[in-house]
Scaffold this motif. Sequence first.
Motif, PDB file in Angstrom:
ATOM      1  N   UNK A 147      -1.104  -1.372   2.113  1.00  0.00           N
ATOM      2  CA  UNK A 147      -2.469  -1.799   2.067  1.00  0.00           C
ATOM      3  C   UNK A 147      -2.938  -1.752   3.372  1.00  0.00           C
ATOM      4  N   UNK A 148      -3.551  -0.539   3.661  1.00  0.00           N
ATOM      5  CA  UNK A 148      -4.356  -0.405   5.019  1.00  0.00           C
ATOM      6  C   UNK A 148      -5.920  -0.716   5.144  1.00  0.00           C
ATOM      7  N   UNK A 149      -6.440  -1.162   6.196  1.00  0.00           N
ATOM      8  CA  UNK A 149      -5.702  -1.358   7.454  1.00  0.00           C
ATOM      9  C   UNK A 149      -4.835  -2.477   7.561  1.00  0.00           C
ATOM     10  N   UNK A 150      -4.049  -2.733   8.431  1.00  0.00           N
ATOM     11  CA  UNK A 150      -3.107  -3.984   8.706  1.00  0.00           C
ATOM     12  C   UNK A 150      -4.065  -4.859   9.536  1.00  0.00           C
ATOM     13  N   UNK A 151      -4.354  -6.198   9.150  1.00  0.00           N
ATOM     14  CA  UNK A 151      -5.399  -6.800   9.478  1.00  0.00           C
ATOM     15  C   UNK A 151      -5.038  -8.248  10.275  1.00  0.00           C
ATOM     16  N   UNK A 152      -3.719  -8.498  10.411  1.00  0.00           N
ATOM     17  CA  UNK A 152      -3.299  -9.670  11.171  1.00  0.00           C
ATOM     18  C   UNK A 152      -1.803  -9.704  11.454  1.00  0.00           C
ATOM     19  N   UNK A 153      -1.369 -10.705  11.874  1.00  0.00           N
ATOM     20  CA  UNK A 153       0.201 -10.911  12.280  1.00  0.00           C
ATOM     21  C   UNK A 153       0.747 -11.850  11.119  1.00  0.00           C
ATOM     22  N   UNK A 154      -0.006 -12.457  10.358  1.00  0.00           N
ATOM     23  CA  UNK A 154       0.601 -13.514   9.547  1.00  0.00           C
ATOM     24  C   UNK A 154       1.156 -12.589   8.329  1.00  0.00           C
ATOM     25  N   UNK A 155       2.519 -12.538   8.113  1.00  0.00           N
ATOM     26  CA  UNK A 155       3.605 -12.095   7.254  1.00  0.00           C
ATOM     27  C   UNK A 155       2.955 -10.404   7.113  1.00  0.00           C
ATOM     28  N   UNK A 156       3.041  -9.658   7.975  1.00  0.00           N
ATOM     29  CA  UNK A 156       2.367  -8.207   7.699  1.00  0.00           C
ATOM     30  C   UNK A 156       3.296  -7.610   6.633  1.00  0.00           C
ATOM     31  N   UNK A 157       4.427  -7.733   6.477  1.00  0.00           N
ATOM     32  CA  UNK A 157       5.300  -7.268   5.274  1.00  0.00           C
ATOM     33  C   UNK A 157       4.812  -7.328   3.980  1.00  0.00           C
ATOM     34  N   UNK A 158       3.823  -8.391   3.811  1.00  0.00           N
ATOM     35  CA  UNK A 158       3.148  -8.582   2.605  1.00  0.00           C
ATOM     36  C   UNK A 158       2.286  -7.314   2.310  1.00  0.00           C
ATOM     37  N   UNK A 159       2.031  -6.583   3.102  1.00  0.00           N
ATOM     38  CA  UNK A 159       0.872  -5.542   2.876  1.00  0.00           C
ATOM     39  C   UNK A 159       1.926  -4.075   2.473  1.00  0.00           C
ATOM     40  N   UNK A 160       2.968  -4.215   2.405  1.00  0.00           N
ATOM     41  CA  UNK A 160       3.768  -3.463   1.731  1.00  0.00           C
ATOM     42  C   UNK A 160       4.144  -3.289   0.392  1.00  0.00           C
ATOM     43  N   UNK A 161       3.844  -2.344  -0.486  1.00  0.00           N
ATOM     44  CA  UNK A 161       4.238  -2.161  -1.778  1.00  0.00           C
ATOM     45  C   UNK A 161       5.577  -1.420  -1.665  1.00  0.00           C
ATOM     46  N   UNK A 162       6.732  -2.132  -1.876  1.00  0.00           N
ATOM     47  CA  UNK A 162       8.014  -1.349  -1.598  1.00  0.00           C
ATOM     48  C   UNK A 162       8.585  -0.759  -2.729  1.00  0.00           C
ATOM     49  N   UNK A 163       8.840   0.434  -2.916  1.00  0.00           N
ATOM     50  CA  UNK A 163       9.411   1.127  -4.117  1.00  0.00           C
ATOM     51  C   UNK A 163       8.680   1.499  -5.047  1.00  0.00           C
ATOM     52  N   UNK A 164       9.235   2.177  -6.131  1.00  0.00           N
ATOM     53  CA  UNK A 164       8.294   2.679  -7.137  1.00  0.00           C
ATOM     54  C   UNK A 164       9.264   2.555  -8.660  1.00  0.00           C
ATOM     55  N   UNK A 165       8.381   2.794  -9.614  1.00  0.00           N
ATOM     56  CA  UNK A 165       8.980   2.471 -10.831  1.00  0.00           C
ATOM     57  C   UNK A 165       9.751   3.505 -11.087  1.00  0.00           C
ATOM     58  N   UNK A 166      10.974   3.240 -11.647  1.00  0.00           N
ATOM     59  CA  UNK A 166      12.059   4.201 -11.682  1.00  0.00           C
ATOM     60  C   UNK A 166      13.016   3.580 -12.753  1.00  0.00           C
ATOM     61  N   UNK A 167      13.407   4.866 -14.025  1.00  0.00           N
ATOM     62  CA  UNK A 167      14.413   3.699 -15.024  1.00  0.00           C
ATOM     63  C   UNK A 167      15.616   5.007 -15.274  1.00  0.00           C
ATOM     64  N   UNK A 168      16.004   5.737 -14.380  1.00  0.00           N
ATOM     65  CA  UNK A 168      16.934   6.588 -14.502  1.00  0.00           C
ATOM     66  C   UNK A 168      18.348   6.350 -13.759  1.00  0.00           C
ATOM     67  N   UNK A 169      19.474   6.924 -13.918  1.00  0.00           N
ATOM     68  CA  UNK A 169      20.722   6.413 -13.300  1.00  0.00           C
ATOM     69  C   UNK A 169      21.184   7.854 -12.686  1.00  0.00           C
TER      70      UNK A 169
END
Length: 327
Positions: A147-169
Amino acid sequence: MRKYIYICWMALCLWMCQGRLAAEEIKSVSDEKETSFLYGNMDQWLVRQIEESSIIGGETKLLYEIAAKDTVVGNIAYTNAGGSPWRTSNVMAKVAGIVKTNVSVFPERRGTGWCARLETRMEKVKVFGIVDIEVVAAGSVFLGKIHEPIKGTKNPQSMLLSGIPFTKRPKALRFDYKVKVMPEHHRVRSTGFSRKTTVPGQDSIAVVLFLQKRWEDKDGNVFCKRVGTMVQRYAKSSNGWVNNATYPILYGDITKDPAYKDYMRIQVEERYTTNSKGESVPIHEIGWADKNETPTHMILQFVSSHGGAYIGSPGNTFWIDNVKLVY
């Protein structure tokens, strides 16, 4: 003034520690099938032209993203273009009106095509030509969004959407790689304002793949169990390119598996996603799923240092190409 630059730089650098899957090609290899990730051949790159604030030099920086070929001019927040599932540690921060970028992932020619080059670097901020801040920054390529732009130092990892939907093996992850690992038996820790120090233990280059089964409760909290695991670290430089490197994905509780390492444990680091309410929330990984479970999401990350924020070995370099899944 110094305080504002510090805030901007800290927000940006916390990202440096750090969709969907589409089939471009499926081919049979004996009884195997390879499925390529969209843009996983690293041959297409989008270029962003960002102008940093004049107070820190006003340079125009080129930020590279793995996506359909294009050039975007201006300080414009980036969202994954052309259906690309990939993001990189090349990001723009804007804090207190100051625009700063990080560039640690680059396209590089390989034969008739391209590959991705990830670098661990000492990044510097200059104010009116004077070196003011110096930090360790690692290069990273991953599935997800920022989620750009990064706007502050408070928990910047919260601006990341980690991973993608995926249902295979899938059975394994396969890719081409080349690594250059610095030989020192310690890493550098440099946050920009505290004194530069060393951290015991040699740095290593890493690949992380997690298959997760996620769910959300009525309050919007997101939980998951680990379905599949593949973590590979490189502590020595390779002798040129290694093609078709193939790493099995282990399913279920792997703590008794001979291949299990402590860095494969549950909740090894906090990651975030966006819930159904549009809120950024942590993914609470609470245990191992049954080995026959079907995942809902995939996390995949390539990174040039594993030490965490501001820790690494400048000079570590990770080249990747032709990223695929094997079934």
